[in-house]
Write an enzyme that holds these catalytic residues in place. Structure first.
Site, PDB file in Angstrom:
ATOM      1  N   THR A 131       0.854  -1.188   0.000  1.00  0.00           N
ATOM      2  CA  THR A 131       0.000   0.000   0.000  1.00  0.00           C
ATOM      3  C   THR A 131       0.885   1.231   0.000  1.00  0.00           C
ATOM      4  O   THR A 131       1.640   1.466   0.948  1.00  0.00           O
ATOM      5  CB  THR A 131      -0.918  -0.001   1.233  1.00  0.00           C
ATOM      6  N   GLU A 161      -3.544  -4.859  -2.660  1.00  0.00           N
ATOM      7  CA  GLU A 161      -4.219  -6.007  -2.032  1.00  0.00           C
ATOM      8  C   GLU A 161      -5.412  -5.530  -1.212  1.00  0.00           C
ATOM      9  O   GLU A 161      -5.437  -4.387  -0.751  1.00  0.00           O
ATOM     10  CB  GLU A 161      -3.238  -6.789  -1.158  1.00  0.00           C
ATOM     11  N   ASN A 219     -10.007   1.447   1.804  1.00  0.00           N
ATOM     12  CA  ASN A 219      -9.701   1.254   3.221  1.00  0.00           C
ATOM     13  C   ASN A 219     -10.218   2.399   4.084  1.00  0.00           C
ATOM     14  O   ASN A 219     -10.772   2.194   5.170  1.00  0.00           O
ATOM     15  CB  ASN A 219      -8.197   1.096   3.420  1.00  0.00           C
ATOM     16  N   LEU A 261     -20.454  -2.225  10.410  1.00  0.00           N
ATOM     17  CA  LEU A 261     -21.366  -1.443  11.237  1.00  0.00           C
ATOM     18  C   LEU A 261     -21.441  -2.014  12.655  1.00  0.00           C
ATOM     19  O   LEU A 261     -22.444  -1.847  13.339  1.00  0.00           O
ATOM     20  CB  LEU A 261     -22.774  -1.405  10.611  1.00  0.00           C
ATOM     21  N   GLY A 264     -17.802  -0.628  18.595  1.00  0.00           N
ATOM     22  CA  GLY A 264     -16.789  -1.178  19.494  1.00  0.00           C
ATOM     23  C   GLY A 264     -15.849  -0.094  19.984  1.00  0.00           C
ATOM     24  O   GLY A 264     -16.215   1.075  20.055  1.00  0.00           O
ATOM     25  N   CYS A 271      -3.651  -1.817   8.619  1.00  0.00           N
ATOM     26  CA  CYS A 271      -4.157  -1.086   7.452  1.00  0.00           C
ATOM     27  C   CYS A 271      -4.871   0.218   7.800  1.00  0.00           C
ATOM     28  O   CYS A 271      -4.402   1.300   7.453  1.00  0.00           O
ATOM     29  CB  CYS A 271      -5.096  -1.977   6.645  1.00  0.00           C
ATOM     30  N   LYS A 274      -2.950   3.186   9.627  1.00  0.00           N
ATOM     31  CA  LYS A 274      -1.858   3.689   8.790  1.00  0.00           C
ATOM     32  C   LYS A 274      -2.384   4.376   7.534  1.00  0.00           C
ATOM     33  O   LYS A 274      -1.903   5.456   7.152  1.00  0.00           O
ATOM     34  CB  LYS A 274      -0.935   2.521   8.414  1.00  0.00           C
ATOM     35  N   LYS A 331      -7.928  -7.932  16.693  1.00  0.00           N
ATOM     36  CA  LYS A 331      -9.149  -8.666  16.361  1.00  0.00           C
ATOM     37  C   LYS A 331      -8.850 -10.156  16.479  1.00  0.00           C
ATOM     38  O   LYS A 331      -7.676 -10.558  16.499  1.00  0.00           O
ATOM     39  CB  LYS A 331      -9.644  -8.309  14.961  1.00  0.00           C
TER      40      LYS A 331
END
Length: 453
Positions: A131, A161, A219, A261, A264, A271, A274, A331
């Site tokens: 990226t 990607e 992103n 949606l 949290g 990703c 940044k 995660k």
């Protein structure tokens, strides 16, 4: 995806992958799975030796299995000359970490470009998979042209990607789309051949700068959705609405969709944090401000401290208390800690006077190593790494949930009541149905929903 089912080999190419992180290794292994001969090159000899032994250096479902299934078409090396000299296609998949000012550090990309120029022996296509800010492919092309040692033609293409950590293999083999940014027909044809075995995946062909922007725009839009729903969740808490019902009602609208949606304590990983900062920096560099992206960054930073602020309802501070932390990674399904809420919260708890017990099924070792590099001795001594959830909860006064691992979601009210001194659960991932805790004696707070207990 059935990793045991080999895909029929294509008209195979000699493909080299520069960098063996999430992007590079997943791309290389999946390219080998579709019939190409793949060489993965990296400067880390220890990592290369690990992969030679059939072990993956990253935790990613199905990746190690696929590595071993296609080992006859996979080569791992630190020898750049050998890796680049006979390649038809070279994918650059090295990291572009964030600088202090928020811009992307492109030194690794440019270093690889020079190595390629010094070692290629035949015409090839160099593909920037990392990226990178808009215009980087042009710079890579200029570097290669100025540094070439042989009379060969090297084309440069962009191929961003769109994989997600935890589902990276599936996202690569069964991508939502393949974006190819090229400036000539030759590069397009070679990349179409490279992706020939990726059946039923739409291919979008555009120019290089548009391909680079597609990655950032995609992103950052997802990051916007997350920050937006978190803002709505925070308001729901104040007015008595339920964010899950609100999100469900929104998701039925095809123009909105139901993905990203989930309210949290903010996004993390390699990703979104940044890429939002990089696009914000790029716009600022051109004397322009993308106000929505700036807001998403600010909202996400504040959201990470949501649970700590909630804890003030129950304790004036955490002095002398024992705190349980369930989940350290950003995660479930990955060992990645980059921008994880745990990284800022655990030191905050200790600084507030708490003794902290932490649990994560795969992230504890990485977390401990990072903390040993960054924390002082006093902080380290007040954090205990536990092997089980039960031992983590035992004798604690409050529990913070940062990652919704399946083991965490499987807990019952009884698990908290029988182990904790006081069953106060602050859940940053909305892991449970609210009805589960009604009438149990557990105090349960989540994000954007009613408080139970």
């Amino acid at each position: 995806m059935n990793p045991q089912k080999k895909i029929k080999p294509t008209n195979s190419l000699n493909i080299t992958i520069a960098g063996t992180g999430y992007v590079g290794l997943c791309t290389g292994v999946c390219m080998a799975h579709t019939g190409h001969n793949v060489t993965c090159v990296d400067i880390d000899e220890q990592k290369i030796n690990l992969m030679k032994s059939g072990k993956s250096p990253i935790y990613e479902e199905g990746l190690e299995e696929l590595m071993n299934l296609n080992k006859e078409r996979l080569t791992f090396t630190t020898d750049h000359a050998m890796a680049y000299q006979n390649a038809d296609v070279i994918f650059i998949g090295v990291g572009t970490p964030e600088k202090k000012d928020g811009s992307a550090n492109l030194s690794y990309v440019f270093s690889v470009a020079k190595q390629i120029a010094h070692n290629v022996k035949k015409d090839c296509v160099v593909v920037v998979k990392s990226t990178v800010p808009i215009g980087t492919n042009d710079k890579v092309e200029n570097i290669i042209k100025s540094e070439l040692k042989e009379q060969v033609t090297v084309h440069v293409a962009s191929n961003p990607e769109f994989l997600s950590q935890g589902t990276a293999v599936r996202d690569t083999l069964h991508a939502s789309r393949i974006v190819i940014g090229v400036e000539n027909e030759y590069s397009e044809n070679i990349l179409r051949q490279a992706y020939e075995g990726f059946s039923d995946v739409p291919i979008i062909v555009t120019n290089r700068r548009s391909a680079e922007m597609i990655k950032y725009a995609s992103n950052d839009f997802l990051a916007l959705k997350i920050s937006y729903i978190n803002e709505i969740a925070n308001l729901c808490e104040l007015i008595g609405a339920d964010i899950e019902e609100v999100a469900k009602g929104m998701g039925f609208d095809d123009r909105i969709g139901n993905k990203f949606l989930r309210a949290g304590i903010g996004y993390g990983g390699s990703c979104f944090p940044k890429d939002t900062k990089a696009l914000h920096w790029l716009a600022s560099f051109h004397d322009y401000e993308i106000k929505t992206i700036k807001a998403a960054i600010e909202v996400n930073e504040q959201q990470k401290f949501k649970l700590f602020k909630k804890s003030r309802k129950y304790y004036e501070n955490l002095e002398g208390l024992t705190v349980a932390v369930l989940g350290l990674t950003f995660k479930p399904g990955t060992d990645d800690l980059r921008e994880a809420p745990s990284l800022v919260n655990v030191p905050l708890f200790v600084d507030d006077g708490a003794r902290v017990k932490v649990w994560d099924p795969i992230g504890s070792g990485t977390f401990k190593k990072q903390m040993e590099r960054e924390w002082n001795k006093e902080l380290l001594e007040n954090v205990k790494y536990c092997e089980t959830i039960e031992s983590t909860l035992l004798g604690t006064d409050i529990c913070f949930i940062f990652t919704e691992w399946p083991e965490v979601k499987a807990l019952t009210p009884k698990d908290f009541i029988t182990t904790m001194n006081r069953a106060i659960i602050l859940d940053g991932r909305n892991s449970y149905d609210l009805n589960t805790f009604i009438g149990t004696g557990v105090i349960y707070e989540s994000i954007g929903r009613s408080v139970i207990g």
